[in-house]
Write an enzyme that holds these catalytic residues in place. Structure first.
Site, PDB file in Angstrom:
ATOM      1  N   LYS A 212      22.252  74.498  21.662  1.00 20.66           N
ATOM      2  CA  LYS A 212      23.243  73.960  22.727  1.00 20.66           C
ATOM      3  C   LYS A 212      24.586  73.877  21.798  1.00 20.66           C
ATOM      4  O   LYS A 212      25.498  73.993  22.754  1.00 20.66           O
ATOM      5  CB  LYS A 212      22.508  72.719  23.346  1.00 20.66           C
ATOM      6  CG  LYS A 212      23.510  71.772  24.207  1.00 20.66           C
ATOM      7  CD  LYS A 212      23.810  72.535  25.424  1.00 20.66           C
ATOM      8  CE  LYS A 212      25.114  71.854  26.205  1.00 20.66           C
ATOM      9  NZ  LYS A 212      24.839  71.631  27.530  1.00 20.66           N
ATOM     10  N   CYS A 266      31.892  68.111  27.588  1.00 25.35           N
ATOM     11  CA  CYS A 266      30.633  68.902  26.871  1.00 25.35           C
ATOM     12  C   CYS A 266      31.354  69.662  25.716  1.00 25.35           C
ATOM     13  O   CYS A 266      31.287  69.534  24.638  1.00 25.35           O
ATOM     14  CB  CYS A 266      30.037  69.955  27.696  1.00 25.35           C
ATOM     15  SG  CYS A 266      29.254  69.361  29.308  1.00 25.35           S
TER      16      CYS A 266
END
Ligand code: SAJ
Length: 420
Positions: A212, A266
């Site tokens: 991720k 993010c």
């Protein structure tokens, strides 16, 4: 193993859509959040965040009785933890939300339960979470000590959905399943198979965590390359947008787009989780962050130069009489999310230094935050275009792409997205 009851801990941008999608597959879902207000809103069948179509799915899930929210964890067969993982002032990851979520579910865990960490996390966080659970429940066994024989199964399965397309991507994207043991992965797959149509690919927890972080760092490095090019081209008097479209005709080149900086919760955060663990090795990843973080300041310098240029061309005017209009506040196109938005930071900075009017056009927002009232004026795009001496395009919202080019004449344009 059948999952009769699924609990989602953290009902934000990821947890709430995930809870609603499980409920839409007729699973009993218990949503847990420390925010009483959010819990009350959800239990009325409404939502506290903006995401297309989520309101309908949550409304149906609550009225049909499959989803209910609470501040106190209740027993369930699977727990998904989707709480924030911000960084601290020194860019070190802050795992306190994961710690308190683990400690809150520990008392209701029972043999056979599955606990999945979905929050984007630094490498090692899943093992840490399992250690916190083990400490709180010495009567149960965990994978770090009992391997595949453990009472509790633990996995990391990062979410990778794009804000604005969450409900579609939750179902269609492939899913990386990082179990602490093979049995943990197996159970996690059977949970996600309830709604995931993409492939579920198995790895270990550490690789899943790093995967991720790698995806978002890769994008950050790509955007930094585009942003650096835009600053190089400005010096060399080359149109960077034309340059990139020409270079991208090469079959193996695919350069991203420059902008006013990188926003959101993010891409501007996750690369730091790699840098903080391996500062000696992560040199490119750190530099990319620094390049992207420096872009808003570069835009602000351009605005200062534009004001000076305008005053030079209009010697009877004072700076108080110069009107600056900023187009867009959100962190990217066609959403209303202002978190870590470079457009917002640039606009605030201009309003703070400019003695004249600062107008803002943001088609996705209908009122300004209290702290901006009196400093900024939210107006329709047409009015901002009409009144501006200097127009700064900060977000490529669809409404700005179609403005009449004749409305852009007679003003200084600073187009950070290359659409004007
Ligand atoms: N941006 C540019 N130039 C580009 C692309 C993006 O300047 O060519 C800027 C945007 O304007 C925005 C920022 O980057 O300010 C981030 O936008 P984004 O659309 O790249 O990504 P996010 O933050 O909305 O979502 C990302 C996604 N990650 C990747 O595409 C690798 C999403 O799939 C993740 O699930 C999400 O982060 C997350 O939750 O981590």
């Amino acid at each position: 193993m059948p999952f009769n009851t699924i609990s989602v801990v953290g009902l934000g941008y990821i947890g709430l859509p995930t809870a609603a999608v499980f409920a839409s597959r007729k699973k009993k879902v218990i949503g847990v959040d420390v925010n009483q207000k959010a819990v009350d809103i959800i239990n009325r069948g409404q939502i506290h965040i903006v995401e297309p179509d989520l309101d309908m799915v949550v409304h149906a899930a609550v009225t049909e009785g499959y989803l209910h929210a609470t501040t106190q964890p209740e027993p369930a067969d699977a727990f998904l933890i989707a709480v924030p993982t911000p960084f601290k002032n020194n860019y070190e990851p802050d795992l306190t939300y994961i710690e308190s979520a683990s400690k809150s579910i520990a008392p209701v865990l029972k043999k056979g339960d599955l606990v999945i960490l979905e929050s984007t996390s630094p490498v090692g966080a899943t093992e840490q979470m399992s250690a916190w659970l083990a400490e709180a429940r010495p009567d149960l066994s965990f994978p770090q000590t009992h391997g595949d024989e453990s009472d509790i199964r633990i996995a990391h399965c990062p979410e990778r959905v794009l804000p604005g397309h969450v409900l579609r991507e939750l179902v269609q994207n492939d899913r990386v399943i990082g179990g602490m043991t093979p049995k943990c992965s197996e159970l996690a797959i059977s949970l996600y198979k309830i709604f995931v149509q993409g492939e579920c690919i198995v790895t270990n927890a550490r690789t899943a965590e790093m995967c991720k972080l790698t995806e978002n760092s890769s994008r950050d490095v790509g955007i930094a390359f585009a942003n650096e090019l835009s600053m190089i081209c400005d010096k060399l008097d080359i149109n960077v947008w034309e340059l990139i479209s020409l270079a991208n005709r090469h079959p193996r080149v695919n350069i991203l787009q420059p902008g006013p900086g990188v926003g959101g919760h993010c891409i501007a955060v996750d690369p730091w989780f790699i840098v903080s663990k391996t500062p000696e090795q992560a040199r490119l990843i750190r530099t990319a962050r620094e390049v992207n973080d420096s872009k808003p300041e570069w835009v602000i310098e351009k605005v200062k130069l534009a004001v000076a240029e305008h005053l030079q061309a209009n010697p009877t005017k004072t700076a108080q009489e110069v009107t600056i209009a900023c187009f867009g506040l959100a962190f990217k196109a066609d959403i209303d999310d202002l978190r870590e938005s470079p457009a917002l930071a640039i606009t605030e900075s201009i309003a703070g230094m400019h003695p004249g009017k600062t107008l803002v056009a943001e088609p996705n927002i209908f009122e300004l935050a209290e702290k901006h009232i009196g400093k900024l004026q939210l107006v329709q795009s047409e009015i901002a275009l009409k009144e501006a001496d200097i127009a700064i395009l900060l977000v490529d919202h669809k409404e700005f792409k179609t403005v009449d080019k004749s409305d852009l004449t007679n003003k200084i344009l600073i187009d950070t997205r290359g659409i004007w």
